[in-house]
Scaffold this active site. Structure first.
Site, PDB file in Angstrom:
ATOM      1  N   GLU A 173       6.007   7.501  -2.178  1.00  0.00           N
ATOM      2  CA  GLU A 173       6.163   8.531  -1.145  1.00  0.00           C
ATOM      3  C   GLU A 173       7.458   8.384  -0.345  1.00  0.00           C
ATOM      4  OE1 GLU A 173       2.679   8.844   1.312  1.00  0.00           O
ATOM      5  OE2 GLU A 173       1.322   8.877  -0.383  1.00  0.00           O
ATOM      6  N   GLU A 350      -2.733   8.730  -6.070  1.00  0.00           N
ATOM      7  CA  GLU A 350      -3.569   8.601  -4.856  1.00  0.00           C
ATOM      8  C   GLU A 350      -4.267   9.921  -4.613  1.00  0.00           C
ATOM      9  OE1 GLU A 350      -1.699   7.350  -1.184  1.00  0.00           O
ATOM     10  OE2 GLU A 350      -0.516   5.819  -2.225  1.00  0.00           O
TER      11      GLU A 350
END
Ligand code: IFM
Length: 448
Positions: A173, A350
């Site tokens: 991320e 995720e």
């Protein structure tokens, strides 16, 4: 309310589909002083009152550093096929000169061997936000040199573990690293400058590209991945102002990383909007960044509805952190990503949710809402696969309740409950459901 998709009763996933769970180093390991680990930006950030809601830190977290054999045994019991974890840079490289700490590598060596001995595929991510503090002292990700330091760190890790790892993810991320860390300041290192955020974003992507070169050299048979978070943006109304606000949010949050990696460069209209002159982008950088990857890791939680005057949310169900629960956005996202970039493979690295976890029987948390969340997102993944999107796996966030960054230990994302007083691990109902789903390589729609 969105309408649940109409699907056949049993959803079977491809035989090669990988099922697993994910965590990250600072969120679960604890042992921040063990075996030569040096401070990270999160140790520093969490030590400043007001930065973390409950005043906590990852100092002990789930004590996974010491309890990993028991944790891996539990993964095995649940039938997980893969485990995504991150490697803590501050355990591996001790100082700005690049001194390698063999004791730090030993920990991941032991963890990888433990996973393999239980038949679980290790899926390491090299950077999940815990930058060594000594690099932040040299201007962190705003300093181009940090990208080169990351490549050296990668070399040390791949040199030690590369014989047992089939897939390397570089960054987790990067949007959150650059935006929350350098623009809004809600994450470490807590800086608040748009131009620093722009520099950081480019240097993070450069780090990905440079590390990728080392991985290709040292582990030519391994797959190369990057993990990017996506929060699809919708405009709150058709007004021009809302449309423009949504466009820039979409570009910053969702395309800023995948476009350069996918060979499309930075979204120009948003670079112009923020008056970013791209002076950090040297000749050749975009080629380094866009070198082919084998796998895109997708972290998906929610969508955003954006207006010019601040986000407006419709009254859809939300999790305990106020994030809207909207599974159809995942299905749309997966098709959009495939159409736009056609990466060879994609994996959900995720997906999960914090829930109140306040219903339990004698033994365990009965988290039916989490079961529904995971199941409904898997329905979307399955639908995308049916449409030809090359989804190769699903990793639930998270294996354990853990340190949720600036929120501290309040939100619980785990499919396994952690009692932070005793460190006892207890699988929640969602863990049992997930385990059964893995065993059946799918599930029947309608069951809870
Ligand atoms: O806990 C985080 C994780 O570290 C990165 N992705 C989102 C999760 C939930 O906020």
């Amino acid at each position: 309310m969105y309408e649940r998709p109409h699907v056949s009763k049993h959803l079977e996933f491809p035989a090669s589909f990988t099922w697993g769970s994910a965590t990250s180093s600072y969120q679960i390991e604890g042992a921040i002083d063990a075996d030569g680990r040096v401070p990270s930006i999160w140790d520093t950030f969490a030590a400043t009152p007001g930065n973390v809601q409950d005043g906590s830190s990852g100092a002990e977290a789930c004590d996974h550093y010491h309890r990993y054999p028991e944790d891996v045994a539990l993964m095995r019991e649940l039938g997980l096929q893969a485990y995504r974890f991150s490697i803590a840079w501050p355990r591996i490289i001790s100082d700005a000169k690049g001194t390698v700490n063999p004791a730090g590598l030993d920990f991941y060596d032991r963890l990888v061997d433990e996973l393999l001995s239980k038949g679980i595929r290790p899926l390491p991510t090299l950077y999940h936000w815990d930058l060594p503090q000594y690099l932040e002292d040299l201007d962190g990700w705003v300093n181009r040199d940090t990208a080169y330091r990351f490549a050296d760190y990668t070399e040390a890790v791949v040199g030690r573990l590369g014989d047992r790892i089939d897939t390397w993810a570089t960054l987790n991320e990067p949007f959150v690293s650059a935006n929350h860390g350098y623009v809004t300041g809600e994450h470490a290192p807590g800086r608040t400058s748009m131009s620093d955020g722009m520099s950081a974003s480019h240097h993070l992507l450069l780090a990905h590209g440079l590390a990728g070169q080392r991985i290709r050299d040292l582990a030519p048979d391994a797959d190369l991945a990057i993990v990017i978070s996506f929060t699809p943006v919708e405009t709150a109304s058709d007004s021009e102002d809302d449309r423009i606000a949504a466009l820039h949010q979409e570009n910053l949050e969702n395309r800023w990383y995948s476009d350069p990696v996918g060979g499309l460069g930075y979204p120009q209209e948003t670079a112009d909007f923020y008056e970013w002159d791209q002076s950090e982008v040297h000749d050749g950088d975009l080629d380094i960044i866009s070198a082919p990857i084998d796998l895109l890791g997708i972290n998906f939680y929610s969508r955003s509805i954006v207006s010019a005057n601040g986000a407006e949310r419709e009254p859809f169900p939300q999790n305990t952190m106020g994030w809207e629960i909207h599974p159809p956005s995942l299905g749309r996202l997966l098709r959009w990503l495939h159409n736009r970039y056609a990466f060879p493979a994609m994996m959900i690295t995720e997906n999960g949710c914090p829930m109140p976890d306040d219903i339990r029987d004698d033994e365990r948390v009965i988290d039916d809402e989490r079961v529904a969340y995971i199941r409904e997102h898997l329905v979307e993944v399955h639908g995308a696969i049916q449409d030809g999107v090359p989804m190769v796996g699903y990793l639930v966030w998270s294996m354990f309740d853990n340190f949720e960054w600036a929120w501290g230990y309040g939100p619980r994302f785990g499919i396994v409950e952690v009692d932070y007083e005793t460190q006892k691990r207890t699988p929640k109902k969602s863990a049992l459901w997930f385990s059964e789903t893995i065993a059946n390589n799918g599930f029947s729609v309608g069951e809870a």
